[in-house]
Design a protein around this motif. Structure first.
Motif, PDB file in Angstrom:
ATOM      1  N   GLY A 149      48.574   2.007   1.610  1.00  0.00           N
ATOM      2  CA  GLY A 149      48.174   2.969   2.628  1.00  0.00           C
ATOM      3  C   GLY A 149      49.118   4.139   2.796  1.00  0.00           C
ATOM      4  O   GLY A 149      48.912   4.995   3.650  1.00  0.00           O
ATOM      5  N   ALA A 150      50.186   4.196   1.976  1.00  0.00           N
ATOM      6  CA  ALA A 150      51.139   5.302   2.074  1.00  0.00           C
ATOM      7  C   ALA A 150      50.559   6.589   1.483  1.00  0.00           C
ATOM      8  O   ALA A 150      50.970   7.685   1.858  1.00  0.00           O
ATOM      9  N   LEU A 151      49.630   6.443   0.551  1.00  0.00           N
ATOM     10  CA  LEU A 151      48.919   7.579  -0.020  1.00  0.00           C
ATOM     11  C   LEU A 151      47.422   7.330   0.113  1.00  0.00           C
ATOM     12  O   LEU A 151      46.975   6.180   0.140  1.00  0.00           O
ATOM     13  N   GLU A 152      46.692   8.410   0.197  1.00  0.00           N
ATOM     14  CA  GLU A 152      45.234   8.358   0.173  1.00  0.00           C
ATOM     15  C   GLU A 152      44.773   9.238  -0.976  1.00  0.00           C
ATOM     16  O   GLU A 152      45.460  10.187  -1.348  1.00  0.00           O
ATOM     17  N   ARG A 153      43.609   8.897  -1.516  1.00  0.00           N
ATOM     18  CA  ARG A 153      43.059   9.707  -2.607  1.00  0.00           C
ATOM     19  C   ARG A 153      41.671  10.160  -2.210  1.00  0.00           C
ATOM     20  O   ARG A 153      40.804   9.353  -1.884  1.00  0.00           O
ATOM     21  N   GLY A 154      41.481  11.468  -2.216  1.00  0.00           N
ATOM     22  CA  GLY A 154      40.203  12.035  -1.810  1.00  0.00           C
ATOM     23  C   GLY A 154      39.153  11.942  -2.894  1.00  0.00           C
ATOM     24  O   GLY A 154      39.453  11.574  -4.042  1.00  0.00           O
ATOM     25  N   PRO A 155      37.923  12.283  -2.562  1.00  0.00           N
ATOM     26  CA  PRO A 155      36.832  12.245  -3.532  1.00  0.00           C
ATOM     27  C   PRO A 155      37.058  13.191  -4.713  1.00  0.00           C
ATOM     28  O   PRO A 155      36.524  12.975  -5.794  1.00  0.00           O
ATOM     29  N   ASP A 156      37.896  14.205  -4.498  1.00  0.00           N
ATOM     30  CA  ASP A 156      38.225  15.144  -5.572  1.00  0.00           C
ATOM     31  C   ASP A 156      39.373  14.636  -6.446  1.00  0.00           C
ATOM     32  O   ASP A 156      39.795  15.300  -7.389  1.00  0.00           O
ATOM     33  N   GLY A 157      39.902  13.443  -6.126  1.00  0.00           N
ATOM     34  CA  GLY A 157      40.974  12.849  -6.918  1.00  0.00           C
ATOM     35  C   GLY A 157      42.370  13.254  -6.495  1.00  0.00           C
ATOM     36  O   GLY A 157      43.355  12.757  -7.032  1.00  0.00           O
ATOM     37  N   ARG A 158      42.483  14.138  -5.517  1.00  0.00           N
ATOM     38  CA  ARG A 158      43.794  14.592  -5.059  1.00  0.00           C
ATOM     39  C   ARG A 158      44.421  13.554  -4.130  1.00  0.00           C
ATOM     40  O   ARG A 158      43.741  12.902  -3.362  1.00  0.00           O
ATOM     41  N   PHE A 159      45.735  13.438  -4.229  1.00  0.00           N
ATOM     42  CA  PHE A 159      46.497  12.518  -3.390  1.00  0.00           C
ATOM     43  C   PHE A 159      47.021  13.245  -2.161  1.00  0.00           C
ATOM     44  O   PHE A 159      47.356  14.426  -2.216  1.00  0.00           O
ATOM     45  N   ALA A 160      47.125  12.518  -1.056  1.00  0.00           N
ATOM     46  CA  ALA A 160      47.699  13.036   0.191  1.00  0.00           C
ATOM     47  C   ALA A 160      48.447  11.892   0.868  1.00  0.00           C
ATOM     48  O   ALA A 160      48.219  10.714   0.564  1.00  0.00           O
ATOM     49  N   ILE A 161      49.328  12.240   1.778  1.00  0.00           N
ATOM     50  CA  ILE A 161      50.058  11.228   2.540  1.00  0.00           C
ATOM     51  C   ILE A 161      49.045  10.412   3.344  1.00  0.00           C
ATOM     52  O   ILE A 161      48.149  10.959   3.975  1.00  0.00           O
ATOM     53  N   GLY A 162      49.221   9.089   3.320  1.00  0.00           N
ATOM     54  CA  GLY A 162      48.294   8.192   3.997  1.00  0.00           C
ATOM     55  C   GLY A 162      48.679   7.896   5.430  1.00  0.00           C
ATOM     56  O   GLY A 162      49.833   8.036   5.825  1.00  0.00           O
ATOM     57  N   LEU A 163      47.697   7.460   6.162  1.00  0.00           N
ATOM     58  CA  LEU A 163      47.890   7.167   7.579  1.00  0.00           C
ATOM     59  C   LEU A 163      48.919   6.060   7.801  1.00  0.00           C
ATOM     60  O   LEU A 163      49.692   6.106   8.756  1.00  0.00           O
ATOM     61  N   ARG A 164      48.965   5.078   6.942  1.00  0.00           N
ATOM     62  CA  ARG A 164      49.911   3.970   7.111  1.00  0.00           C
ATOM     63  C   ARG A 164      51.346   4.465   7.126  1.00  0.00           C
ATOM     64  O   ARG A 164      52.187   3.977   7.900  1.00  0.00           O
ATOM     65  N   LEU A 165      51.657   5.463   6.332  1.00  0.00           N
ATOM     66  CA  LEU A 165      53.013   6.017   6.303  1.00  0.00           C
ATOM     67  C   LEU A 165      53.343   6.674   7.646  1.00  0.00           C
ATOM     68  O   LEU A 165      54.451   6.524   8.166  1.00  0.00           O
ATOM     69  N   TRP A 166      52.377   7.377   8.223  1.00  0.00           N
ATOM     70  CA  TRP A 166      52.578   7.994   9.546  1.00  0.00           C
ATOM     71  C   TRP A 166      52.789   6.914  10.609  1.00  0.00           C
ATOM     72  O   TRP A 166      53.618   7.067  11.506  1.00  0.00           O
TER      73      TRP A 166
ATOM     74  N   SER B 240      56.237   6.533  12.818  1.00  0.00           N
ATOM     75  CA  SER B 240      56.215   6.677  14.275  1.00  0.00           C
ATOM     76  C   SER B 240      57.045   5.605  14.979  1.00  0.00           C
ATOM     77  O   SER B 240      57.339   5.735  16.163  1.00  0.00           O
ATOM     78  N   LEU B 241      57.432   4.564  14.256  1.00  0.00           N
ATOM     79  CA  LEU B 241      58.247   3.500  14.842  1.00  0.00           C
ATOM     80  C   LEU B 241      59.737   3.836  14.869  1.00  0.00           C
ATOM     81  O   LEU B 241      60.527   3.113  15.489  1.00  0.00           O
TER      82      LEU B 241
END
Length: 80
Positions: free
Chosen positions: A45-62, A66-67
């Motif tokens: 969950g640290a990275l997410e991959r969109g339908p276009d194949g691009r990677f982005a920072i994932g919600l789990r990392l946020w 936050s802790l």
């Protein structure tokens, strides 16, 4: 761990989503290793991959970030 952190450090305010090739170049990690590491980070969950194949920072990392004690009481603002 160092390579995983290098992948995460490839993202910045000007590069919020990256193709596999961009992620490889910006991190300095060969493409095959980048794909393997990015897939593992995505599974956690640290990275997410969109339908276009691009990677982005994932919600789990946020969520984990936050802790951090220094981050408590801070609010993040989003300006599209």
């Amino acid at each position: 761990m160092d390579r995983a952190f290098a992948l995460l450090a490839a993202f910045d305010a000007g590069h919020r989503s990256l193709t596999l090739g961009e992620l490889s170049r910006r991190s300095g990690i060969p493409t095959s290793s980048t794909l393997r590491l990015a897939t593992r980070l995505q599974a956690w969950g640290a990275l997410e991959r969109g339908p276009d194949g691009r990677f982005a920072i994932g919600l789990r990392l946020w969520e984990v970030a936050s802790l951090a004690p220094r981050g408590q009481g801070l609010s993040l603002s989003f300006n599209p």
